[in-house]
Design an enzyme around this catalytic site. Sequence first.
Site, PDB file in Angstrom:
ATOM      1  N   ARG A  65       0.785  -1.253   0.000  1.00 14.57           N
ATOM      2  CA  ARG A  65       0.000   0.000   0.000  1.00 14.57           C
ATOM      3  C   ARG A  65       0.809   1.291   0.000  1.00 14.57           C
ATOM      4  NH1 ARG A  65      -3.787  -2.966  -1.890  1.00 14.57           N
ATOM      5  NH2 ARG A  65      -5.196  -3.976  -0.425  1.00 14.57           N
ATOM      6  N   ASP A 305      -1.352 -13.237  -1.617  1.00 17.77           N
ATOM      7  CA  ASP A 305      -2.202 -12.085  -1.949  1.00 17.77           C
ATOM      8  C   ASP A 305      -2.647 -11.352  -0.681  1.00 17.77           C
ATOM      9  OD1 ASP A 305      -3.622 -10.151  -3.237  1.00 17.77           O
ATOM     10  OD2 ASP A 305      -5.189 -11.467  -4.008  1.00 17.77           O
TER      11      ASP A 305
HETATM   12  O1  DOR Z   1      -8.904  -9.222  -3.204  1.00 19.16           O
HETATM   13  C1  DOR Z   1      -8.068  -8.567  -3.812  1.00 19.16           C
HETATM   14  N1  DOR Z   1      -7.497  -7.486  -3.263  1.00 19.16           N
HETATM   15  N2  DOR Z   1      -7.722  -8.966  -5.031  1.00 19.16           N
HETATM   16  C2  DOR Z   1      -6.916  -8.221  -5.810  1.00 19.16           C
HETATM   17  O2  DOR Z   1      -6.646  -8.626  -6.907  1.00 19.16           O
HETATM   18  C3  DOR Z   1      -6.411  -6.907  -5.344  1.00 19.16           C
HETATM   19  C4  DOR Z   1      -6.383  -6.854  -3.874  1.00 19.16           C
HETATM   20  C5  DOR Z   1      -6.173  -5.474  -3.299  1.00 19.16           C
HETATM   21  O3  DOR Z   1      -5.344  -4.709  -3.805  1.00 19.16           O
HETATM   22  O4  DOR Z   1      -6.831  -5.155  -2.296  1.00 19.16           O
HETATM   23 ZN    ZN Z   2      -5.080  -9.929  -7.938  1.00 16.65          ZN
END
Ligand code: DOR
Ligand code: ZN
Length: 434
Positions: A65, A305
């Site tokens: 972020r 992720d």
């Molecule tokens: O759930 C998700 N959050 N999938 C994504 O591809 C992006 C990510 C995010 O940046 O929050």
């Molecule tokens: Zn993604």
Amino acid sequence: MKKILIKKGTVVFPQRGVLQDADILVEDGLVARVGKGIEDTQACPVNASNLLVGPGFINLHVHLREPGRETEENLWTGSRAAARGGFTSVVSMPNTHPPIDNPLLVRYLLLRAKEIGLINIFPAGAITVGLEGKEMAEYGLLKEAGVIALSDDGRGVQDARLLYLAFQYAQYFNLPFILHEEDEGLSRGGEVSEGKVAALLGKRAIPRVAEESLMARDLVLAFRTGARVHFTHLSTALQVELLRWFQKKMPVSADVTPHHLLLTEEDVLQWGSEAKVKPPLRSLEDQKALKEGVKEGVISILASDHAPHPPEDKSLSFSEAPFGISNLEIAVPLYAKALIEEGIINWVELWEKLSYNPALFLGLNNKGILEEGKDADITIVDPGTRKKVKVSDFESRGKNCPFENWSLLGWPAYTIVGGRMVMAEGSIVEDEFC
Ligand code: DOR
Ligand code: ZN
């Protein structure tokens, strides 16, 4: 930097697929010796009996972020969360504000990561300017500044011609792609998987074909161009089949998240927006196919992720809440639960998918292997102590996590990065280790 001597551990050699009892001496940032009965009175000792010791875990997919949303996560909080999670390296996704689509921002991230000095942060650069899918970013400049891969994560690249050209252009700079697959025409307005939960809640669905059709297209584009591509966060059974078929024709890899291995669409009923994620949680049949893909080696990488979001956003209505799950410091025990406890793979295979294979994909020749002369990036895991997830204890600012109170085995106990102890017995080492 003081030497470290890891004594009496069970050492994992993922590249050879074996476990062996051995000691490891770490000196000047490198693995100095691996063998039985090593003694060194000058070194800081670590008692690793009953622990697994292996090359550091590498997480190919995290969201830190920074820049732009530092209150939600930043390189400092994200590094601490990664170190606690046993990750010595992470690939940070470029969907920041502004997105990482130019060399200045890449240099900033690398400088900041070095200043913090806790873990290795490898930035991914944007495939398209502003992640808008309209114009290619300058891959040569991004590579020169230090990006390790290209991704528009959070979005799929909708324009086939643009990606076709990008797949060719990126080869001049030897840059691989980490692809988020989503056809926006098919997914538009969707919030949960197609299926009974969407019907029950009256929510617009994200059909499987949104991911599958773009993945099929991009497999063909990669086949025709020879681009190096990796598909991230698979969620459907057909995606595993597509991959299995294309792997007979070309090298191509994919990863799966802990949440897609452990949760299904039904968990949305209990957890609401904490389980709102992209791609969406799907059915038990999809989950079984993903596990089968891991078992066969079709899915050769595990990536989490990690997607932190603040409580004020996640507590909006389900439709307004953002997609994402925070999981960086619990990813390893979650994988252990999904894959090892269920007898799908063993610890050596887990290490292969969390360290050796991601290092290979990223071209990190001195990582992913524990042997003399390699980087002393080492993760030590306690496979036998059960602990409950307490989201309030996370170093990560992201507390959006549907695994609260889950009782898990296989927590990282020590993390060593570049020969320095950064996490010991579950806590960040603030000063010198000894
Ligand atoms: O759930 C998700 N959050 N999938 C994504 O591809 C992006 C990510 C995010 O940046 O929050
Ligand atoms: Zn993604």
